[in-house]
Design a protein around this motif. Structure first.
Motif: not given
Length: 123
Positions: A78-80, A88-89, A94-95, A101-102
């Motif tokens: 999954i690529i966010i 924090s986001d 990632m948590k 995370y892009i």
């Protein structure tokens, strides 16, 4: 050919991602909200998910967490992609199990490199 699920409630972002991915020869599936994204992921074999965070029905963090907790789907990368750019986001994304995370706005090459990284030679 891999199947990539693109989930974003913005038609502009969906079109932009489709344009970026058009030359990869992968099949692109579209979801317009989080519930639709999770339903497609659970009923159609997909190889990769590109997931926005801020969407109606269910946000991207919730979808990511639900899929990554389920052993049947936890292997799907999954690529966010999101405008939520705080540390924090990113930590929270990632948590939840995100593989990448892009933050938006992003360069097309960022998406292409992440797709290549997670799909390897799949075509």
């Amino acid at each position: 050919m891999a199947k990539i699920l693109v989930a974003d409630d913005s038609a502009t972002e969906v079109t932009f991602l489709q344009e970026i991915l058009k030359d990869t020869n992968h099949e692109i599936l579209i979801a317009n909200n989080g519930l639709e994204a999770e339903k497609i992921a659970r009923t159609t074999p997909v190889d990769l998910i590109i997931l926005d965070v801020v969407m109606p029905e269910k946000n991207g963090f919730q979808v990511c967490r639900a899929l990554k907790k389920d052993p049947k789907f936890s292997h799907i990368p999954i690529i966010i992609t999101t405008s939520k750019s705080g540390e924090s986001d990113k930590f929270w994304g990632m948590k939840q199990g995100a593989d990448e995370y892009i933050t938006k706005p992003f360069e097309p090459v960022d998406i292409l490199l992440a797709v290549k990284k997670h799909l390897g030679g799949a075509k």
